[in-house]
Design an enzyme around this catalytic site. Sequence first.
Site, short mmCIF file in Angstrom:
data_model
loop_
_atom_site.label_atom_id
_atom_site.label_comp_id
_atom_site.label_asym_id
_atom_site.label_seq_id
_atom_site.Cartn_x
_atom_site.Cartn_y
_atom_site.Cartn_z
N LYS A 69 0.86 -1.19 0.00
CA LYS A 69 0.00 0.00 0.00
C LYS A 69 0.89 1.23 0.00
CE LYS A 69 -3.77 2.37 2.36
NZ LYS A 69 -4.86 2.29 3.34
N ASP B 290 -13.52 5.19 9.44
CA ASP B 290 -13.92 5.06 8.03
C ASP B 290 -14.47 3.65 7.83
OD1 ASP B 290 -14.29 5.91 5.47
OD2 ASP B 290 -12.18 5.88 4.88
P1 ADP Z 1 -7.55 3.65 0.76
O1 ADP Z 1 -6.96 4.27 1.96
O2 ADP Z 1 -7.05 4.26 -0.50
O3 ADP Z 1 -9.04 3.54 0.82
P2 ADP Z 1 -7.47 0.80 1.39
O4 ADP Z 1 -6.48 0.33 2.41
O5 ADP Z 1 -8.86 0.92 1.84
O6 ADP Z 1 -6.94 2.16 0.73
O7 ADP Z 1 -7.39 -0.18 0.13
C1 ADP Z 1 -8.12 0.06 -1.04
C2 ADP Z 1 -8.68 -1.24 -1.59
O8 ADP Z 1 -7.63 -2.15 -1.86
C3 ADP Z 1 -9.59 -1.96 -0.61
O9 ADP Z 1 -10.93 -1.54 -0.72
C4 ADP Z 1 -9.40 -3.41 -0.99
O10 ADP Z 1 -10.25 -3.74 -2.06
C5 ADP Z 1 -7.97 -3.47 -1.48
N1 ADP Z 1 -7.07 -3.92 -0.39
C6 ADP Z 1 -6.38 -3.15 0.46
N2 ADP Z 1 -5.65 -3.89 1.31
C7 ADP Z 1 -5.86 -5.17 0.99
C8 ADP Z 1 -5.38 -6.44 1.50
N3 ADP Z 1 -4.52 -6.51 2.51
N4 ADP Z 1 -5.83 -7.55 0.90
C9 ADP Z 1 -6.69 -7.49 -0.14
N5 ADP Z 1 -7.18 -6.36 -0.66
C10 ADP Z 1 -6.78 -5.20 -0.11
MG MG Z 2 -10.26 2.39 1.99
#
Ligand code: ADP
Ligand code: MG
Length: 438
Positions: free
Chosen positions: A124, A229
Site C-alpha cells: 500500500k 472510516d
Molecule cells: P484507501 O486508503 O485508499 O481507501 P485501502 O487500504 O482501503 O486504501 O485499500 C483500497 C482497496 O484495496 C480496498 O478496498 C481493498 O479492495 C484493497 N485492499 C487493500 N488492502 C488489501 C489487502 N490486505 N488484501 C486485499 N485487498 C486489499
Molecule cells: Mg479504503
Amino acid sequence: MKLDTRVMRYLTGEDWRVLTAVEMGSKNHENVPTPLIEKLSRLKGGASGVHKSISALAKAGLIAKLKDAKYDGYRLTYGGLDYLALHTHSARKEVYSVGSRVGVGKESDIVIVADETGTQRILKIHRLGRISFRTVKSNRDYLKNRAGGSWMYLSRLAAMKEYAFMVALKEEGFPVPDPISQSRHTIVMSLVDAPPLRQIYNVQEPASLYAELIALILRLARHGLIHGDFNEFNILIKEDKVTTYPTTATATITRPDADDAAETSSTTPSKTSQIPTSDDNDSQQQPQTDIILTPVLIDFPQMVSMDHQNAEFYFDRDVACIKRFFQKRFHFTATQPGPFYKDAKRSVGRDGFKRLDASVEASGFTKKMAKDLEKAILEQQQAAAAKKADKGDFGDDAESDLDAQSDDEEDDDGDDDDDENDDGEDQELQEEQNLADI
Ligand code: ADP
Ligand code: MG
C-alpha cells in the site's frame, strides 16, 4: 500515479546513492541544491559521476527540477520515493517482485507484490495530497509553502500510523491483515483473498453479519479506538465454504460484473473462481453455496481515539455508515437503536482491555504527528467533497451522501481518472518485475 518499476533494474549502485542523497537533502530543502547532492552522495567518481546519475534519475522521473527554482537543484518525485521504499522492502527480503496495481484509492495505490517464495502480498503506497494538490488551489499553496516535501512527510505519517495500528490490532487478535514491513510512505501486508463488503449482494442472514460488524465497532471502542472510516470498502468479507447451518450468517456472492471486479480478479484469479454465481436458474438446479462470512478490517490512517474531541461524531458516523449500507443493500434495519457513544465510552479499557490508542502513541507515533496527519486527512476529505460538488455542477443528479460516496469510490475502483489524464498513463497491467537484480 502508477508504480512503474521498469527502470529499476537499470539503476546502478551510484544512482541509488544519489537518489538517497536527494532524499536526505529533501528533509531540509524543497529544492535540493546540486552541490549538496554531490556532497551527500559521496561518490568516488566525484562530481561527474553524480551528474551522470542525476541525469539518469531525472530521465527516469525519479527526481525533477523545480519550476522557477532560484538555484540549480532537484526534488524527489513520488516515483523516486516509491523506488527507495521498494528498495528497502527488497533488501529486507519482504518483496521480491512487483505485480499489478489492484486499486487506486483517494489516498493510496494498492499493488500486488510477492516474496521470494511467490506468496502474494499487498503493497500500500500512501499518496496523501493527491487530490488536494490537484483540485484545491489553497491546499496546494498551503502545502507548497510548508517545509520541504510535506507530501512526503504526510504520506509517511499515514503509513507509519496505519502500520502501528495494524500491529497493535493484530496483537489483540483483531481480524486485520498481517503487517509485514513499513518503509517511508508504504506498507507491506498480507493479501486478504476476499472481496470488500461492497461486492456482497446477497446475505441469507444480514442480522448476523450486521451484529458481527457492530460487535467489531464496540470491540475497537473497548480498546479506546474508533476506525473512522468503517464502510463497505474497508471491510473485506472472507468466505469459508461450509455445510449449511441455518443459524450461520451465509451469503451468496453475485459474481461481480466486469467493471466491479476487473482489477482484483485479474490479479487474484483464484478468488474469482471461488465466488459462486448466484444466477437464479443456476440456484434452482444446484444447491446454493453457503459460506461463513468473516469480516476483515483494513485502512487505518484515520483511526481516532475514543478520547478525541470529535469522538462521538466519528463513532456515530461509523455506526450510521453500516446501518445505512445494510438498509440500502440488504433492506435490513436493526430492531435496536444505537449502539451509542456514551455507552461505548464507559466500556473503554474495562475488563482488562488494553488501550491501543495509548500504545500506538507509545510506539513513536507522537501527538504532533497525529495532529499533522489529521489536518491533512481533513483537508483531503474537504478537497474530495469539493471535487464531488464540482462534478455535481456539471448536471449530475442530486445524490444522497451515500450514493455520492459510492459513486466517487466507483471512480477510484475503476481507476484514478484525473491521475490517468494528467500523467497520460494507460491502464494496462504491468508485467511482473523482479527486484532481484537491483
Ligand atoms: P484507501 O486508503 O485508499 O481507501 P485501502 O487500504 O482501503 O486504501 O485499500 C483500497 C482497496 O484495496 C480496498 O478496498 C481493498 O479492495 C484493497 N485492499 C487493500 N488492502 C488489501 C489487502 N490486505 N488484501 C486485499 N485487498 C486489499
Ligand atoms: Mg479504503
